[in-house]
Design an enzyme around this catalytic site. Structure first.
Site: not given
Length: 336
Positions: A63, A129, A208-209, A211-214
């Site tokens: 990162y 990773h 990503s719980p 959904g990456r913002g979706f």
């Protein structure tokens, strides 16, 4: 809408550690979704997370190509005893290029670099990773086991691996956690690896719980994505697939309304209900969103509401792969 910040968070177990049942993914502060926040904003977010009772912070050598670890080391100096520190190796930046390298010598060198950047003498959970498929998983985990024996790390985790690979790794050294993408719109951990984690006593850390913002229903115009936003290369966020997938959200809104929560909290509460060894680590750059996420711990969904979410977001309902072809080939997860 439930917006009450959590003040005393329930805990779940990762290896020898009791951690907050929702942790914080720190990637957003340096990497992946465009221009990162200012240092002052990142500091305020991290300090608020600790004040809320968040005790699992997750970073990685990748990162910001080391920048995220340095940021945490600088901004949280003197507070190391307040949180369980998770980082990752095996995928990092080399001369400005992302490289997967699971050779034992690379893992050990990366650990030394991470310790220096994080300003600590030990990493609590050190995760591979990506499995470098040119190196036997036993060799990479063997290097991590050497780091445990040397007192450089306290426990070992893996990321984006299958149940078969997990069991091979666990035969070399106990695996404390597996980290993979998991949310109502990414259900593939349910194929095998969730059960494998339960069987060996490992935690499952869900990145990503939402959904990456979706799943917050705030990703409305894909044209607004920064040129460096990794979602631009993800098939689920193509214009055609995004439009089809947004139709699913219209069916989730009434469930969230009935539960008295936001869509983000609905996804997090759904995850927490799946099994006691699941720990979501949503990332954010917003204190308001951080507080919203932590308040998901106060949300209780009925059996009927959970079943309705399962039905709407059944495997196969979501259009598009979660990664591009190249990136999909780099992971080892089971797929529907």
């Amino acid at each position: 809408m439930n917006t009450k910040p959590a003040t005393s968070l329930p805990t779940r177990r990762v290896g020898p550690f009791e951690v907050s049942a929702i942790g914080l993914g720190c990637m957003n502060l340096s990497h992946a979704y465009g221009q990162p926040p200012a240092r002052e904003q990142a500091a305020a977010l991290l300090h608020r997370a600790l004040d809320l009772g968040v005790t699992l912070l997750d970073t990685a050598a990748l990162y910001g190509f080391g920048g995220n670890e340095s940021l945490l080391g600088e901004l949280l100096a003197g507070q190391r005893d307040r949180y369980v520190l998770a980082s990752k190796c095996g995928m990092q930046g080399v001369d400005g290029v992302r490289v997967i390298d699971g050779r034992p010598e690379t893992i050990k060198a990366t650990c030394e670099d991470s310790l220096r950047r994080l300003r600590t003498d030990v990493i609590d959970l050190y995760q591979l990773h990506r499995w470098d498929k040119s190196v036997p998983i036993e060799d990479s985990v063997g290097a991590l086991a050497d780091l445990v024996r040397a007192g450089k790390i306290r426990s070992i985790g893996l990321s984006e691996v299958s149940a078969t690979t997990l069991r091979r790794a666990h035969a070399v050294h106990p695996i404390a956690a597996v980290q993979s993408e998991y949310s109502p719109w990414t259900r593939n951990p349910e194929i095998a690896v969730l059960d494998a984690c339960r069987d060996i006593g490992a935690a499952f850390i869900a990145f990503s719980p939402v959904g990456r913002g979706f799943l917050t229903d705030t990703v409305l115009d894909l044209a607004t994505f920064d040129a460096r936003d990794i979602r631009r290369a993800m098939p689920r966020f193509s214009a055609e697939n995004h439009a089809a997938n947004r139709a699913l959200l219209t069916q989730l809104h009434p469930i969230a309304t009935a539960a008295g929560c936001t869509l983000a909290q609905l996804s997090l509460a759904w995850l927490l209900s799946r099994a006691n060894h699941i720990i979501p680590i949503p990332g954010t750059t917003s204190i308001a969103h951080l507080e919203e996420n932590m308040a998901a711990l106060d949300v209780t969904l009925s059996a009927a509401q959970l079943a309705h979410i399962d039905q709407v977001m059944a495997p196969g309902a979501v259009k598009g792969g979660r990664y591009s072809g190249q990136n999909q080939g780099e992971v080892d997860t089971e797929e529907f």
